[in-house]
Write a protein that holds these residues in place. Structure first.
Motif, short mmCIF file in Angstrom:
data_model
loop_
_atom_site.label_atom_id
_atom_site.label_comp_id
_atom_site.label_asym_id
_atom_site.label_seq_id
_atom_site.Cartn_x
_atom_site.Cartn_y
_atom_site.Cartn_z
N ARG A 122 -35.79 2.08 9.65
CA ARG A 122 -35.71 0.82 8.88
C ARG A 122 -34.36 0.14 9.11
O ARG A 122 -34.29 -1.08 9.28
CB ARG A 122 -35.88 1.08 7.39
CG ARG A 122 -37.28 1.35 6.93
CD ARG A 122 -37.35 1.38 5.41
NE ARG A 122 -38.58 1.99 4.99
CZ ARG A 122 -38.73 3.28 4.69
NH1 ARG A 122 -37.69 4.09 4.74
NH2 ARG A 122 -39.90 3.75 4.32
N GLN A 128 -32.32 -5.29 0.94
CA GLN A 128 -33.50 -5.45 0.10
C GLN A 128 -34.74 -5.71 0.94
O GLN A 128 -35.81 -5.14 0.71
CB GLN A 128 -33.29 -6.60 -0.90
CG GLN A 128 -32.26 -6.32 -1.98
CD GLN A 128 -30.83 -6.64 -1.52
OE1 GLN A 128 -30.57 -6.91 -0.34
NE2 GLN A 128 -29.91 -6.61 -2.47
N ALA A 129 -34.62 -6.59 1.93
CA ALA A 129 -35.76 -6.91 2.78
C ALA A 129 -36.14 -5.73 3.66
O ALA A 129 -37.33 -5.48 3.89
CB ALA A 129 -35.44 -8.13 3.64
N ARG A 183 -38.74 -3.13 2.59
CA ARG A 183 -40.16 -3.47 2.61
C ARG A 183 -40.86 -2.94 3.86
O ARG A 183 -42.10 -2.99 3.94
CB ARG A 183 -40.32 -5.00 2.56
CG ARG A 183 -39.73 -5.65 1.31
CD ARG A 183 -39.74 -7.16 1.43
NE ARG A 183 -38.95 -7.78 0.37
CZ ARG A 183 -38.40 -8.98 0.45
NH1 ARG A 183 -38.58 -9.71 1.54
NH2 ARG A 183 -37.69 -9.47 -0.55
#
Length: 208
Positions: A154, A166-167, A170
């Motif tokens: 990620r 934060q993104a 996801r």
């Protein structure tokens, strides 16, 4: 222009019937899915630089792929999974019971808050970005196969996509999935592109 290609592989599944948090802990992976491993190995380039974290599940997965170089992989601790500190080895229910205030604070902002004695995902992104930049410079123009973790993949994708912490949270990364980011450098300038995300991996409940 030099094109450095990162082949990002999440390690094989870890048997975890108790749904324990095992970020920096060192459980073994289940590398028994020979069909999935063969399909993944067929997609990887020859004569690549191989990298794993120091944790057993990544080294086991690299060895199970059985490609030249996988048995001599570089060990890069900065590409390890997120450190969950005192929550390592506990279930999510146990964390909520034993550390209610810390758990509420963490889940209110999981990208920037850290578990007790652990690290935030924002910190993971910072250390992974540093390692990727360093290895990209060192192996410019090469293929780099990195058998690492969901969190560190990620973070690498976030670097390529210019995502906030934060993104980036996801993004879901399946076990034994393949993602690829490419770095293009020309006279000191460089940029990233994303060539693949979650190829070949199977998510729980997917029926595949």
């Amino acid at each position: 222009m030099k094109n450095t290609r990162w082949w990002l592989i999440r390690h094989a599944p870890v048997p975890n019937p108790g749904n324990m948090i095992y970020g920096r802990s060192d459980p073994a992976a289940d590398t028994g899915d020979s069909d999935a491993l063969a399909a993944l190995a067929a997609r990887l380039p020859p004569q690549a630089v191989w990298v794993t974290s120091h944790l057993r599940r990544t080294r086991q997965t690299a060895a199970a792929l059985r490609l030249p170089g996988s048995d001599m992989a570089l060990v890069e601790r900065a590409l390890a999974e997120q450190d969950f500190g005192r929550w390592e080895g506990l279930s999510h229910d146990a964390v909520a019971e034993l550390h209610p205030e810390e758990a509420r604070r963490f889940w209110s902002a999981p990208a920037t808050e850290a578990p007790p004695d652990g690290e935030s995902f924002a910190a993971v992104m910072e250390r992974v970005a540093g390692a990727v930049a360093r290895l990209t410079d060192l192996y410019a123009g090469r293929d780099v196969v990195a058998v690492i973790h969901g969190g560190s993949i990620r973070a690498a994708l976030a670097l390529a996509l210019d995502l906030t912490p934060q993104a980036a949270l996801r993004l879901a990364v399946a076990p034994l999935s393949l993602s690829r980011i490419d770095h293009y450098a020309n006279e000191g300038d460089g940029f990233w592109s994303v060539a693949a995300m979650n190829a070949l991996g199977t998510f729980p409940g997917s029926g595949r």
